[in-house]
Design an enzyme around this catalytic site. Structure first.
Site, short mmCIF file in Angstrom:
data_model
loop_
_atom_site.label_atom_id
_atom_site.label_comp_id
_atom_site.label_asym_id
_atom_site.label_seq_id
_atom_site.Cartn_x
_atom_site.Cartn_y
_atom_site.Cartn_z
N CYS A 2 0.82 -1.19 0.00
CA CYS A 2 0.00 0.00 0.00
C CYS A 2 0.86 1.24 0.00
CB CYS A 2 -0.91 0.00 1.24
SG CYS A 2 -1.81 -1.53 1.47
N ARG A 50 -4.82 1.27 -0.68
CA ARG A 50 -4.69 -0.17 -0.47
C ARG A 50 -4.54 -0.96 -1.77
NH1 ARG A 50 -8.58 -4.94 1.91
NH2 ARG A 50 -6.88 -6.24 2.62
N LEU A 51 -3.54 -1.84 -1.78
CA LEU A 51 -3.42 -2.90 -2.77
C LEU A 51 -3.73 -4.19 -2.03
CD1 LEU A 51 -2.61 -3.93 -5.61
CD2 LEU A 51 -0.26 -4.09 -4.77
N ILE A 53 -3.96 -7.80 -0.79
CA ILE A 53 -3.14 -9.00 -0.93
C ILE A 53 -3.65 -10.11 -0.02
CG2 ILE A 53 -0.82 -9.96 -0.72
CD1 ILE A 53 -1.01 -7.95 -2.96
N ASN A 75 1.94 -0.23 5.40
CA ASN A 75 2.40 -0.61 4.07
C ASN A 75 3.36 -1.77 4.22
OD1 ASN A 75 3.49 -0.76 1.46
ND2 ASN A 75 4.93 0.90 1.84
N GLY A 76 3.01 -2.94 3.70
CA GLY A 76 3.92 -4.07 3.76
C GLY A 76 3.21 -5.38 4.01
N ASP A 100 -3.06 -9.17 8.55
CA ASP A 100 -1.90 -8.88 9.40
C ASP A 100 -1.94 -7.48 10.01
OD1 ASP A 100 -1.56 -7.69 6.92
OD2 ASP A 100 0.50 -8.37 6.62
N ILE A 291 12.69 -10.88 -18.77
CA ILE A 291 12.82 -9.91 -19.86
C ILE A 291 14.10 -10.20 -20.63
CG2 ILE A 291 13.39 -7.48 -20.32
CD1 ILE A 291 10.46 -7.85 -19.92
N SER A 363 11.33 -11.97 -5.66
CA SER A 363 12.56 -11.63 -6.36
C SER A 363 13.75 -12.28 -5.67
CB SER A 363 12.75 -10.11 -6.41
OG SER A 363 13.32 -9.65 -5.19
#
Length: 632
Positions: A2, A50-51, A53, A75-76, A100, A291, A363
């Site tokens: 977020c 907010r994203l 998840i 955020n996290g 969370d 890529i 990643s």
């Protein structure tokens, strides 16, 4: 994942305009397109984008605790939130959601600032305690998630996940810090100890800020650090088993999501290791993406394809034009501050590709810093061996004299590029390592600075904070100190900034399992021989992954994302390079000498010197100045 923003009056509890907080949040919509919220009372305003998840419908923010005494924006991701929830429930805590965020609130109410040490994950959050009238701002151990703060003229502290959130506040002064120009020209980014704009700060990794209304500003305090002073004992095979346990735990804990999840796959050791362990833990094919470039020397997709076939992943790749320079202004808008790591371009492109099918991507970032995987770390370890044998009184005159007369030969094969090594050996290890990591030398910077600008720096050099960090490191060797500085300076300032901004620009959550703090702490205790053997860095990690990955993946030379910037400035961007001398805001402001900038551009275009990276820095600086609309 977020974006957060807020305003706090730590003196008099003045009213907070909710529209100001809302505008700050609207500037962060890319970080959270799925929802928004603002909450204000006298003295405090908190905002959130907010994203979704985890707990997709049940965890809107700002969120109140069950008893209504605390409010959070976050955020996290907290990867051990389910274990913490069970512990808190056993202690009498009540919960209304399944995510969370509420666990952090309950942990704060149960343990206070001590809750930070119990949180495993990446995070920045703000908690306001209505009873104590306290605001807690906290950032995760390694700085995966960012937070910018500024003290404003009305007595308030404003904060936001990105600088653009603060730019939306009408009281923010847009005045460039000259020391930040020196930092940027040294490193290619503005490190976390400074911001590009005067008065703006970044909450350091592993730090918190606790403020109370009526008590004024307080200093930030460190709550976590990495310690290299204690060595693990035991056989290599036993430590390899322990390492594999940490790797598996780190990867599987980051595979929890209520949305589609995948991974970046470059075909290198680190991303391939993550994908191998994801495949081991997943009943479904892992979604991977990579890529490629249409220039063979830059393309690694064959290795990514090999790993994808090995683990039967659902793999997607896309070839991009290496002449992708049209995105310069878009990149400047993502980063706000000037950012000249050219690998940001392909990182953004692979994030775009991933976002077409997933919302979360794992990643491989962090392994080079933690396990000594960079070539510069291997060289530094060797140089430190030489320094230990030869006293400074001998090294200085001998190597220094040779270094001064040795020709600079960037075009030559690597073994013949001895000038920088000789000069490094002549001095102290910390200064030598800083020089190896910096993208320009003091001499190169001094050649373009105006006399007025150079004088205004007061003798400050961008390398000095890095050198100081190495000297104060909790470490017992030069290699330890180099890795410590990489983890504390380079990682949050460059690598994590790059991944955060490029992934969040497309509303993708990037997770870094190889930066699990327990894994990092384990790696810090490894003996040198398990980090570096011969010319091979990351030895124990590669040895451990031999049971999963073929030799040509594990032991081929490291490449990483490459962008052909030198070629650009001799071709399609030659005009941009020449224009820097006449139309650059930095030249007009009197920071840089017009003639020096023009000479650098012409030397590069003619092919007599390679100034590609320096020109890229100047172009990105120019683009950022236009984006920020500062009075240069």
């Amino acid at each position: 994942m977020c974006g957060i923003a807020g305003i706090f009056h730590h003196g008099t509890a003045k009213p907070v305009d909710p529209m100001r907080v809302e505008r700050m949040c609207d500037a962060l919509v890319h970080r959270g397109p799925d929802g928004s919220g603002v909450w204000t009372v006298h003295g405090i305003g908190l905002g959130h984008r907010r994203l979704s998840i985890i707990d997709l419908a049940g965890s809107p923010q700002p969120m109140h605790s069950v008893d209504g005494r605390a409010v959070i924006v976050f955020n996290g991701e907290i990867y051990n939130y389910q274990e913490l929830r069970r512990e808190l429930v056993a202690d009498g805590a009540k919960f209304r959601t399944q995510g969370d965020t509420e666990v952090i609130l309950a942990a704060w109410q149960r343990w206070g600032v001590g809750c930070l040490e119990r949180l495993h994950g990446m995070f920045v959050f703000a908690i306001y305690d209505l009873d104590k009238k306290q605001l807690l701002l906290a950032r995760d151990r390694l700085g995966v998630k960012p937070l910018f703060t500024v003290q404003l003229s009305d007595g308030s502290l404003a904060f936001a996940s990105e600088l653009k959130g603060l730019l939306a506040h009408p009281l923010l002064r847009r005045e460039v810090d000259p020391l930040a120009i020196e930092d940027y020209m040294t490193w290619g980014y503005v490190p976390d100890h400074r911001s590009f704009l005067k008065g703006v700060s970044k909450l350091p990794a592993g730090h918190f800020l606790l403020l109370e209304q009526g008590k004024g500003m307080q200093p930030t305090r460190q709550w976590w650090d990495i310690d290299f002073r204690h060595r693990h004992k035991g056989k290599a095979e036993d430590l390899s088993v322990e390492l594999l346990h940490h790797l598996r735990s780190a990867v599987t804990s980051r595979m929890v999501a209520d949305v589609p999840l995948g991974a970046f796959l470059s075909g290198g050791v680190d991303s391939s290791s993550v994908v191998a362990l994801m495949a081991e833990a997943s009943a479904e094919p892992v979604r991977t993406c990579s890529i490629g470039f249409d220039v063979a020397a830059l393309d690694e997709t064959a290795y990514a394809d090999q790993v994808a076939r090995l683990f039967h992943t659902d793999h997607r790749s896309r070839q991009v034009d290496p002449d992708d320079f049209g995105a310069i202004d878009t990149l400047a808008g993502m980063f706000d501050e000037p950012f000249a790591d050219a690998s940001a371009l392909p990182t953004w492109r692979v994030s775009q590709l991933a976002r077409e099918t997933v919302t979360v991507a794992l990643s491989g970032d962090g392994a080079d810093e933690a396990f000594a995987g960079y070539r510069r770390q291997v060289f530094h370890a060797r140089e430190e061996q030489a320094r230990a044998v030869l006293p400074q009184a001998l090294r200085g005159p001998v190597f220094g004299g040779l270094g001064k007369v040795w020709p600079k030969a960037d075009w030559a094969p690597r073994p013949l590029r001895a000038k920088s090594t000789l000069l490094s050996l002549a001095g102290e290890g910390e200064a030598g390592y800083a020089a190896a990591l910096a993208v320009t030398t003091p001499m190169q910077r001094g050649a373009i600075y105006s006399q007025r600008f150079a004088k205004g720096l007061g003798g400050y050099r961008g390398e000095q904070p890095f050198i100081d960090l190495m000297r104060k490191a909790p470490a017992t060797s030069g290699l330890d100190r180099a890795q410590y500085a990489d983890l504390k300076f380079w990682l949050p300032g460059d690598i994590l900034t790059k991944v955060d901004r490029t992934s969040m620009a497309v509303s993708l959550e990037a997770r870094e399992p190889l930066l699990d703090h327990r894994l990092i702490e384990f790696a810090a205790g490894l003996p040198h021989r398990l980090r570096i053997r011969g010319s091979q860095g990351k030895w124990l990690l590669k040895h451990t992954m031999e049971r999963y990955l073929p030799e040509d993946i594990l032991y081929r030379p490291k490449q990483g994302f490459v962008t052909p910037i030198s070629h650009w400035f001799r071709g399609p961007l030659a005009g941009e390079a020449r224009a820097l001398a006449d139309s650059s805001l930095a030249v007009r402001a009197g920071w840089f000498e017009r003639g020096s900038v023009a000479r650098i551009a012409e030397q590069h275009i003619a092919g007599t010197s390679d100034h590609g990276r320096l020109l890229w820095q100047l172009v990105m600086l120019e683009s950022s100045l236009r984006h920020l609309k500062v009075s240069a």
